[in-house]
Design a protein around this motif. Structure first.
Motif, mmCIF file in Angstrom:
data_model
loop_
_atom_site.group_PDB
_atom_site.id
_atom_site.type_symbol
_atom_site.label_atom_id
_atom_site.label_comp_id
_atom_site.label_asym_id
_atom_site.label_seq_id
_atom_site.Cartn_x
_atom_site.Cartn_y
_atom_site.Cartn_z
ATOM 1 N N ARG A 1 2.679 6.200 -2.704
ATOM 2 C CA ARG A 1 3.741 7.033 -3.247
ATOM 3 C C ARG A 1 3.549 7.282 -4.738
ATOM 4 O O ARG A 1 3.804 8.386 -5.228
ATOM 5 N N ARG A 2 3.077 6.264 -5.469
ATOM 6 C CA ARG A 2 2.835 6.443 -6.900
ATOM 7 C C ARG A 2 1.736 7.476 -7.130
ATOM 8 O O ARG A 2 1.842 8.336 -8.009
ATOM 9 N N PHE A 3 0.657 7.386 -6.357
ATOM 10 C CA PHE A 3 -0.432 8.359 -6.491
ATOM 11 C C PHE A 3 0.034 9.760 -6.113
ATOM 12 O O PHE A 3 -0.352 10.737 -6.747
ATOM 13 N N LEU A 4 0.855 9.871 -5.071
ATOM 14 C CA LEU A 4 1.370 11.181 -4.675
ATOM 15 C C LEU A 4 2.230 11.789 -5.777
ATOM 16 O O LEU A 4 2.134 12.984 -6.073
ATOM 17 N N LYS A 5 3.061 10.971 -6.385
ATOM 18 C CA LYS A 5 3.915 11.451 -7.478
ATOM 19 C C LYS A 5 3.049 11.922 -8.647
ATOM 20 O O LYS A 5 3.315 12.972 -9.248
ATOM 21 N N ALA B 1 0.836 -1.206 0.000
ATOM 22 C CA ALA B 1 0.000 0.000 0.000
ATOM 23 C C ALA B 1 0.867 1.251 0.000
ATOM 24 O O ALA B 1 0.498 2.263 -0.601
ATOM 25 N N ALA B 2 2.027 1.164 0.634
ATOM 26 C CA ALA B 2 2.931 2.314 0.673
ATOM 27 C C ALA B 2 3.407 2.656 -0.735
ATOM 28 O O ALA B 2 3.494 3.834 -1.104
ATOM 29 N N THR B 3 3.697 1.653 -1.534
ATOM 30 C CA THR B 3 4.147 1.878 -2.911
ATOM 31 C C THR B 3 3.039 2.525 -3.731
ATOM 32 O O THR B 3 3.284 3.476 -4.491
ATOM 33 N N ARG B 4 1.838 2.028 -3.579
ATOM 34 C CA ARG B 4 0.704 2.610 -4.309
ATOM 35 C C ARG B 4 0.484 4.061 -3.896
ATOM 36 O O ARG B 4 0.249 4.927 -4.732
ATOM 37 N N VAL C 1 -7.413 11.256 -3.832
ATOM 38 C CA VAL C 1 -6.261 10.548 -3.263
ATOM 39 C C VAL C 1 -6.223 10.767 -1.752
ATOM 40 O O VAL C 1 -5.970 9.832 -0.994
ATOM 41 N N ALA C 2 -6.490 11.976 -1.311
ATOM 42 C CA ALA C 2 -6.514 12.262 0.128
ATOM 43 C C ALA C 2 -7.603 11.450 0.828
ATOM 44 O O ALA C 2 -7.399 10.942 1.941
#
Length: 125
Positions: free
Chosen positions: A7-11, A2-5, A35-36
């Motif tokens: 970070r991808r959405f944040l980018k 979930a952390a990877t997902r 996203v938030a």
């Protein structure tokens, strides 16, 4: 995972432009809000359906990178009406839409708003 997902959405949110002419009505603002909401706990958020999440991300990346615009190039940058992209952006700007709404108001409503102490939204309550 979930952390990877997250970070991808944040980018993606960082890269996605915000159109200043469409204050709080553009896709970039909407994407940031969603996203938030989806990742309220940040990297610790538990994702119920990871496959759907990945599909949404991939779809958004395709939109952001103009995948289909590049895959299917157009001969002209106008629509069947002959309106250009720049004209459409100008027409859809928040300030122009507000001016058009003001033009639609009748004389009685304009006078009532002008001389009323209350805002028109308060009349509806």
């Amino acid at each position: 995972m979930a952390a990877t997902r997250y970070r991808r959405f944040l980018k993606l949110c960082e890269e996605w432009p915000v159109e200043e002419t469409k204050r709080h009505r553009d896709l970039g603002s909407f994407l940031r809000q969603r996203v938030a909401q989806a990742f309220r706990e940040g990297e610790n958020t538990q994702i119920a359906d990871p496959e759907t999440c990945d599909r949404m991300y991939e779809s958004l990346v395709r939109i952001h990178t103009n995948y289909y615009k590049n895959k299917y190039p157009r001969l002209k940058d106008t629509s069947f009406t002959g309106v250009t992209v720049e004209d459409c952006k100008m027409i859809l700007a928040t300030d122009i839409l507000k001016q058009m709404e003001d033009m639609k108001k009748g004389t009685w409503k304009k006078l009532r708003e002008k001389f009323s102490a209350k805002k028109p939204e308060e009349d509806l309550k």
